[in-house]
Design a protein around this motif. Structure first.
Motif, PDB file in Angstrom:
ATOM      1  N   ILE A 228      -6.407   5.342   7.204  1.00 25.58           N
ATOM      2  CA  ILE A 228      -6.882   4.785   5.941  1.00 25.58           C
ATOM      3  C   ILE A 228      -7.148   3.293   6.076  1.00 25.58           C
ATOM      4  N   GLU A 229      -6.296   2.582   6.802  1.00 26.91           N
ATOM      5  CA  GLU A 229      -6.517   1.155   7.014  1.00 26.91           C
ATOM      6  C   GLU A 229      -7.796   0.914   7.812  1.00 26.91           C
TER       7      GLU A 229
ATOM      8  N   PRO B 159      -7.511   2.985  -1.392  1.00 28.07           N
ATOM      9  CA  PRO B 159      -6.690   3.447  -0.267  1.00 28.07           C
ATOM     10  C   PRO B 159      -5.403   4.129  -0.724  1.00 28.07           C
TER      11      PRO B 159
ATOM     12  N   ALA C 239     -10.789   9.515   1.134  1.00 25.24           N
ATOM     13  CA  ALA C 239     -11.148   8.099   1.190  1.00 25.24           C
ATOM     14  C   ALA C 239     -12.662   7.922   1.203  1.00 25.24           C
TER      15      ALA C 239
ATOM     16  N   GLY D 147     -14.164  -1.935   0.988  1.00 23.99           N
ATOM     17  CA  GLY D 147     -13.150  -2.224   2.005  1.00 23.99           C
ATOM     18  C   GLY D 147     -12.799  -3.687   2.020  1.00 23.99           C
TER      19      GLY D 147
ATOM     20  N   LEU E  49       0.832  -1.206   0.000  1.00 25.18           N
ATOM     21  CA  LEU E  49       0.000   0.000   0.000  1.00 25.18           C
ATOM     22  C   LEU E  49       0.863   1.250   0.000  1.00 25.18           C
TER      23      LEU E  49
ATOM     24  N   PHE F 219     -10.844   1.559   5.322  1.00 23.84           N
ATOM     25  CA  PHE F 219     -11.038   0.503   4.326  1.00 23.84           C
ATOM     26  C   PHE F 219     -10.950  -0.905   4.921  1.00 23.84           C
TER      27      PHE F 219
ATOM     28  N   GLY G  34      -0.495   5.138   7.890  1.00 20.78           N
ATOM     29  CA  GLY G  34      -1.715   4.769   7.186  1.00 20.78           C
ATOM     30  C   GLY G  34      -2.784   4.179   8.067  1.00 20.78           C
TER      31      GLY G  34
END
Length: 315
Positions: free
Chosen positions: A257-258, A184, A148, A165, A101, A261, A254
């Motif tokens: 974002i993790e 992402p 996002a 996701g 990622l 998603f 991240g």
């Protein structure tokens, strides 16, 4: 060149030692007892004491620090309090989400920022320059989690081009994994691309005003030739610094974002471990991320020597 590399390596080692001490101290001063948290408020004191002994929490903090560091040097990150599994195995599963990622997002960021920054610098004051700078200002101002959510609403819910996701795993195919990481990665890349484009433009404008550029033009090079042969290469030094820092941020930062998603990466692992008071996981994963960040910065320092010949002959 050798002396420069050695000095950077010594700096790397010192940074790792200092980082390990800071991480351990910060994690250890967090209030609460992991053993008591795991057993609940109604646990008997002798049961809590037995679990503390089992988890190695009954020794002094100095002993725990040196045991932790010794284990990490030997490749043993410890055992998770919550999962009751080696942390190295947990990290091995999670890093194959976070690392691709970060690389994907950095690649997108660079592919967007370099052309945008060079275009804006080569057309300073034009409508195109103002348009690029306006877009980058918007990219800097808007947080990546907002990007996002907007992309989930458009591309996952309305258009149904991507899933909202989750991660299917690399066993289901490379392109399936890349597709799951695309939204992402874009959400992470856009704000970083805005920053990188502005740095690229600023650095390139500085180079365009230097004497060596006027000399290159006087020797008969066109403006375009002088730009690509001389200005761009010399403008890369501060840009490389930003790229190194961005990779560090994308890899270690991240977590939001993790979460958005539902990606099973290292950032989400840290969040879950903090919630469960699994301090050994937090310490080991954060230290691993710091190690990767410092190694990346070390590689960036070496890249300076490739871009700037003066560093190769520095004594």
């Amino acid at each position: 060149m050798l002396r420069y590399v050695l000095s950077r390596f010594v700096s790397l080692v010192v940074s790792l030692i200092v980082a390990s001490i800071v991480i351990f101290v910060v994690i250890e001063i967090v209030p609460g007892d992991p053993a008591a948290f795991m057993l609940g408020v109604n646990a008997r004191p002798d049961t809590v004491a037995a679990l503390r002994a089992e988890l190695g929490l009954d020794v002094s903090k100095v002993e725990r620090y040196f045991a932790w560091i010794t284990g990490m040097v030997q490749g043993d990150l410890g055992t998770s309090y919550t999962y009751r599994a080696p942390i190295s195995e947990i990290v091995a599963d999670r890093i194959w989400v976070s690392l691709p990622l970060a690389i994907y997002a950095l690649l997108l960021s660079t592919l967007i920022a370099f052309p945008a920054g060079i275009y804006a610098a080569s057309r300073r004051g034009s409508v195109g320059d103002m348009g690029v700078m306006g877009a980058t200002q918007l990219g800097v101002a808007i947080p990546n989690f907002w990007f996002a959510m907007i992309m989930v609403g458009i591309f996952a819910i309305k258009l149904r081009w991507f899933s909202a996701g989750g991660f299917p795993g690399w066993d289901n195919g490379f392109w399936s994994g890349i597709k799951a990481l695309t939204l992402p990665a874009i959400a992470l890349a856009l704000p970083q691309a805005a920053i990188l484009a502005r740095v690229m433009r600023s650095s390139l404008l500085d180079m365009l005003g230097e004497d060596f550029m006027r000399t290159a033009r006087a020797k008969g090079l066109t403006r375009r030739q002088a730009l690509w042969k001389h200005a761009v290469r010399n403008a890369l030094i501060p840009v490389l610094t930003i790229i190194g820092l961005q990779f560090s941020f994308l890899l270690a930062g991240g977590i939001v974002i993790e979460q958005v998603f539902f990606l099973p990466g290292l950032g989400r692992l840290i969040f879950q471990s903090i919630s469960a008071r699994d301090l050994i996981v937090v310490e080991s994963v954060v230290m691993l991320l710091v190690f990767l960040v410092i190694v990346v910065n070390f590689a960036v320092d070496l890249a300076y020597a490739v871009v700037d010949p003066r560093l190769r002959t520095k004594r």
